[in-house]
Design a protein around this motif. Structure first.
Motif, PDB file in Angstrom:
ATOM      1  N   ASN A  80      -2.369   3.713 -15.205  1.00  0.00           N
ATOM      2  CA  ASN A  80      -3.152   4.844 -15.700  1.00  0.00           C
ATOM      3  C   ASN A  80      -2.246   5.964 -16.178  1.00  0.00           C
ATOM      4  O   ASN A  80      -2.547   6.655 -17.161  1.00  0.00           O
ATOM      5  CB  ASN A  80      -4.088   5.360 -14.599  1.00  0.00           C
ATOM      6  CG  ASN A  80      -5.035   4.273 -14.125  1.00  0.00           C
ATOM      7  OD1 ASN A  80      -4.681   3.477 -13.268  1.00  0.00           O
ATOM      8  ND2 ASN A  80      -6.216   4.178 -14.725  1.00  0.00           N
ATOM      9  N   ARG A  95      -1.323   3.422  -9.337  1.00  0.00           N
ATOM     10  CA  ARG A  95      -2.005   3.669 -10.624  1.00  0.00           C
ATOM     11  C   ARG A  95      -0.987   4.022 -11.705  1.00  0.00           C
ATOM     12  O   ARG A  95      -1.247   4.851 -12.570  1.00  0.00           O
ATOM     13  CB  ARG A  95      -3.045   4.771 -10.473  1.00  0.00           C
ATOM     14  CG  ARG A  95      -4.210   4.385  -9.570  1.00  0.00           C
ATOM     15  CD  ARG A  95      -5.370   5.357  -9.622  1.00  0.00           C
ATOM     16  NE  ARG A  95      -6.433   4.942  -8.717  1.00  0.00           N
ATOM     17  CZ  ARG A  95      -6.575   5.389  -7.457  1.00  0.00           C
ATOM     18  NH1 ARG A  95      -5.720   6.264  -6.958  1.00  0.00           N
ATOM     19  NH2 ARG A  95      -7.571   4.944  -6.704  1.00  0.00           N
ATOM     20  N   VAL A 102      -6.226  10.945 -16.039  1.00  0.00           N
ATOM     21  CA  VAL A 102      -6.357   9.530 -15.687  1.00  0.00           C
ATOM     22  C   VAL A 102      -7.817   9.214 -15.334  1.00  0.00           C
ATOM     23  O   VAL A 102      -8.720   9.718 -16.008  1.00  0.00           O
ATOM     24  CB  VAL A 102      -5.342   9.107 -14.597  1.00  0.00           C
ATOM     25  CG1 VAL A 102      -3.929   9.057 -15.180  1.00  0.00           C
ATOM     26  CG2 VAL A 102      -5.400  10.034 -13.390  1.00  0.00           C
ATOM     27  N   ASN A 103      -8.058   8.429 -14.308  1.00  0.00           N
ATOM     28  CA  ASN A 103      -9.407   7.893 -14.139  1.00  0.00           C
ATOM     29  C   ASN A 103     -10.191   8.486 -12.975  1.00  0.00           C
ATOM     30  O   ASN A 103     -11.033   7.823 -12.392  1.00  0.00           O
ATOM     31  CB  ASN A 103      -9.345   6.359 -14.010  1.00  0.00           C
ATOM     32  CG  ASN A 103      -8.574   5.915 -12.780  1.00  0.00           C
ATOM     33  OD1 ASN A 103      -7.624   6.578 -12.390  1.00  0.00           O
ATOM     34  ND2 ASN A 103      -8.973   4.808 -12.157  1.00  0.00           N
ATOM     35  N   ALA A 108      -6.150   0.134 -18.289  1.00  0.00           N
ATOM     36  CA  ALA A 108      -5.960   1.487 -17.750  1.00  0.00           C
ATOM     37  C   ALA A 108      -6.388   2.537 -18.767  1.00  0.00           C
ATOM     38  O   ALA A 108      -6.976   3.573 -18.411  1.00  0.00           O
ATOM     39  CB  ALA A 108      -4.497   1.685 -17.347  1.00  0.00           C
ATOM     40  N   ASN A 125      -9.225   5.355 -18.091  1.00  0.00           N
ATOM     41  CA  ASN A 125      -8.971   6.776 -18.350  1.00  0.00           C
ATOM     42  C   ASN A 125     -10.011   7.355 -19.315  1.00  0.00           C
ATOM     43  O   ASN A 125     -10.541   8.457 -19.106  1.00  0.00           O
ATOM     44  CB  ASN A 125      -7.577   6.975 -18.951  1.00  0.00           C
ATOM     45  CG  ASN A 125      -6.454   6.705 -17.954  1.00  0.00           C
ATOM     46  OD1 ASN A 125      -6.707   6.369 -16.793  1.00  0.00           O
ATOM     47  ND2 ASN A 125      -5.211   6.835 -18.414  1.00  0.00           N
TER      48      ASN A 125
END
Lengths: 353, 353, 353, 353
Positions: free
Chosen positions: D182, D179, D294-295, D266, D270
């Motif tokens: 991200n 990631r 982030v996500n 990304a 997020n």
């Protein structure tokens, strides 16, 4: 048929023999209270020094338990990722180590066909087409056996030629010297002969055998290319070859290397094989090749003779389908053992003809 | 400060000690000409029989060279693909074997935190969430150390509870018994005690230590669950733990197991640790825990005392940051050694206070 | 010399081809928002069902990315400790996988010599002398390639005979079917033919190829012996062959298996090779063997012709020393491609003669 | 309770999402007849050039299939014999790869405890006592995850400090960037941010994720230290990560890297996590930490709410014992999905209070 009492020694393998008395004495003498474990002791230091005397001041030595262990240790420190080991189809690492190299190294063995147990430089050159091609394991280490599994020998020039070719192709060279002493004995019986076959020829790493030459048990991995030794202390432990009470392995080698005992024992074993050859080569029904260079013979016998002979005095089959067997002498085989054995062979053969 | 002459024995490790005279005598006695290699000899047969006497008629024993080798052999025959070994964060296999298990087994070690060096059944149950989930290595073998790396002991009930939980969860149980003799000595000093800790508790495979208890070098992997032994003969060679002259390992064990010598030596080592505890526990500046159960103490010392003491008589650090060291006794530690060492400790501490 | 424009398709390999439009369509169609990852989706369920339709209700299928990955997954679940894989010296696993099997399996490959790319039951029987001998890796799995790396085929009877012998010797059987579709196409082009070569013949595990037959990329490991599938879900992740967005691999297979597309594509590729054979077999300077059974030809050409021909339309060397090359057709090779290629071959050869 | 229709997207994982349309379009566009296999095609060349644009002219890129595959490839080329990988106890390589690193690398993972998913330079320094001690696997590679498995981020300075410490101690640095997009999105969303976190900070090798950010499937191993890339072409094949039809992986990355799509996707993921945080943080019964970087979110929920909520819209548990779950957004999560999900959470929580 009346057979004489069987010889005291079998003719099965040099690992059927026990330890030389001086080796045992050295073990007993090393049993003096506490010393540092894992090789930080005076016996190991002496052993390392003795190997430096043999191979030069930059040689680095790591003791191990078995031939398989020594080979795996050596190769594990020589291989880079995705590399393969090149050897013959007779080689101990390919045939007789139950896949230990593949398991522990995670590497392919490229076992090239050989009629005499030896590799030849052209065979390495023929692998060039693999080099740089991403679908093939990359030839990284050449492993030769000296003396070979077939009882043959590389000359110093042959080893040097292999090293030259291997290095030119970006490969390094390992010698499986489980019977290096027998080879040295056959090629002059001097430290100079040892060096001509190894460090002078360009060999990078040598498995120097002890067990088959009069030890209770012990092998040495000698790094002639000291750069490859950097990771050896760690890898030895990782491949389960690090002795905690290493003094007892070192002491054995110290006795063996002292005063040329290692050459003396190997010379004797070789001579006993030659004697056995002389005593049996003319027997009707025995097919023997040329006089052996080291301590093994590979006779073909009448099928009916093999089992009675083996029951009387043990040895191993070599190639069942052709009735070929292996007779091997050891450091402790006596002239009398050979004479008795040859007599038994003659008697049993007589009943088969 | 005038120190007495250092003790004859260090207090560093039981692998600093040599071999018991009866062990050496047995090796010398076994050196009688040719015998079959790789364990097909009378000494190995006797050794296997002796282990069957200890553990029952279905126990199968495979001799090995080192503790790491024995552990790797045991685990290699117990693990199935994609399985992991569960152990403590103190365990020898996780910390002190240079990654041999990961390299040779290709398996993850799940090293659970432990304050006393022991695993507890709840910890196994807590791993249940991993079981059957494809993203996680599957807990397959529990490996406990007895006595533990911290000098603690599992009771028979504790071992049985771990085995019960492990088996219920589909795992098998290995005991790293590099110091199983010390554990047995502490828990009764009888064969019954040994059995209560192993076969009776449901242990599948045991690494039975010899090197630390008076051998030159030798360990035994004992399969109590004989089904797991099927592949052991091959795997032993593959993991480089097969001795060609196995009689010399077997003969050592035969001496050690004869007439309870193994328990006698371990009992003595344990007693020497207890004596050292009594002699030093009240010294100013020494922080010692409870009376040791086996042959190791883990004192905290004044920082300034450690190096002078070590220079005089060697031992290892345990936890540098807290000035904790390890003192370990061996089969050959004498009362005099302990008295002299305690005297030295006292003198050196006196200069630090 | 004026050459026609090169064919749209090379004759290098079936993996130079792209994906069939129905395969791509299926991938696009599967791109519908969120679905469970790692195979818990409807596309993968459908794919598994489609394989059960082909092989019977107990077949278990595990999708993978590459042929090497599929082979490694299959073998990793089939091998027991200290076992070896038996294959030919031409086999992809031995020659063209950069040592992946040795590295990931930690197992030896026993690569038996073969003139036609096929194993024969006698060769397995000849390995009997290894079985039970602790110094040798134990033959555990036989891996055959169907169609072989040399473009030959095993008949159903030949596969059955190998399975019978292997099972009798305690070995299991893997088929590397990277081109199983081409084999099936050559041997009848029916599901019955597929079954006769695999499940009905006693094969345990099959690598069922997709990439070379019109997929973007995807292979399937099909367990016909479902017992061996138990650990496959874990091992697939462990050997890096588990797709998170597996629907996109499954959807490709669903298109390929739908309405016999897989047989249709392979049949076409085979026919194009046959056509190329007919168009070139009589050309002066081309040495071609018999009509190909599947989609590859191995012609010998005049040395001077090879590079000009390759520059015009790419293909690979097979054996440089004998000027042998490989021409391979694919699912998308057209009649026109073949005609143009054959024309170019003829023109270039004409200039060499 | 009446729940709204479930959101189109689950909140389970970014690998539940499909492929971005531009990615699919690129795959379709790349499907144009024959091209060289194994990466010798224009799409792969373009992909390698795109990565050089991102990371500098000496960066070397090797495409792979999965995150586990990419990590194993990276580490296999970085490790030397007897070395270990240092990571956190949360790291994907240690926890979620079914022991692939241990199996394929044959190396220990030293998984250091971490409360925030991050390593700290002091933790590396604390490993100094292992270095040079032959009984311990040698710390050789530090592997950090960016963004971490706990949704946290290393700042550029933190990465640089880890690299500085690692290099000083003789270790190299790998970043598991499954990631990484991200992380870059959270730290500025520019190529400069990417470089500050990787090449400028001294990172040696990066696993650059694609699958979780809109690809069908594909990861890239980027060697910033090009010396380590020497063996990568061979090792990639050996660890089963070499695609034959590589153009279809490359084309996906080319679309993703074109015009900043990777950052755009990304960033969106997020933002959706941040929106979900805002919509749920004040709900009674939800324990959420700070705004996510982030996500992913890791809420604690009332036990009774979890199953009804999951049945309505799927997500994974994080820590069962504390009722902590993970909600994760993806590149295709819409504002509407978040609003609907938050509404469902509110309704279900209302019934639990």
């Amino acid at each position: 048929m009346t057979l004489p009492p069987a010889p005291r020694c079998s003719f099965a393998s040099d690992n059927f023999a026990g330890a030389h008395p001086r080796v045992l004495d050295a073990v007993v003498a090393a049993n003096t209270g506490h010393v540092m474990a894992y090789g930080a002791d005076v016996h190991t230091a002496e052993c390392e020094a003795r190997f430096r005397e043999l191979f030069g001041p930059s040689a680095q030595t790591f003791l191990a338990f078995t031939g398989t262990g020594a080979n795996v240790l050596a190769l594990a420190t020589m291989l880079k990722p995705a590399q393969a080991v090149v050897c013959t189809n007779w080689s101990h690492i390919a045939v007789d180590e139950t896949g230990a190299p593949e398991r522990i190294l995670g590497a392919k063995l490229i076992d090239l066909p050989s009629v005499d147990g030896k590799l030849h430089p052209e065979q390495l050159d023929e692998l060039s087409h693999l080099i740089g091609v991403i679908h093939h394991a990359q030839p990284g280490v050449v492993s030769l056996t000296q003396s070979t599994e077939l009882g043959t020998l590389y000359t110093p020039d042959e080893v040097a030629a292999l090293c030259e070719t291997a290095h030119r192709l970006g490969m390094s060279v390992h010698v499986d010297g489980a019977r290096i002493a027998n080879a040295v004995a056959a090629l002059g019986g001097t430290v100079a002969a040892l060096r001509s076959l190894t460090v002078d020829a360009g060999v990078d790493v040598l498995s120097f055998g002890g067990t088959k030459n009069g030890l209770l048990g012990g092998e040495a991995v000698v790094y002639l290319n000291s750069e490859m030794a950097t990771v050896a202390p760690f890898v030895r432990k990782q491949v389960t070859q690090l002795a905690s009470k290493m003094r007892f392995v070192a002491a054995q080698f110290n006795a063996l290397l002292d005063d040329g005992l290692w050459i003396e024992l190997a010379t004797h074993a070789n001579e006993m094989a030659a004697l056995l050859h002389r005593r049996t080569v003319d027997l009707d029904g025995v097919e023997l090749g040329a006089l052996p260079r080291v301590n093994s013979l590979f006779p073909r016998l009448p099928a009916a003779a093999i089992e009675p002979l083996r029951e009387w005095c043990f040895f191993w089959d070599w190639e069942v389908s052709t009735h070929q067997v292996r007779w091997m002498t050891a450091w402790d085989t006596t002239v009398d053992d050979v004479e008795v054995f040859a007599e038994g062979v003659a008697k049993i053969l007589a009943t088969c003809n």
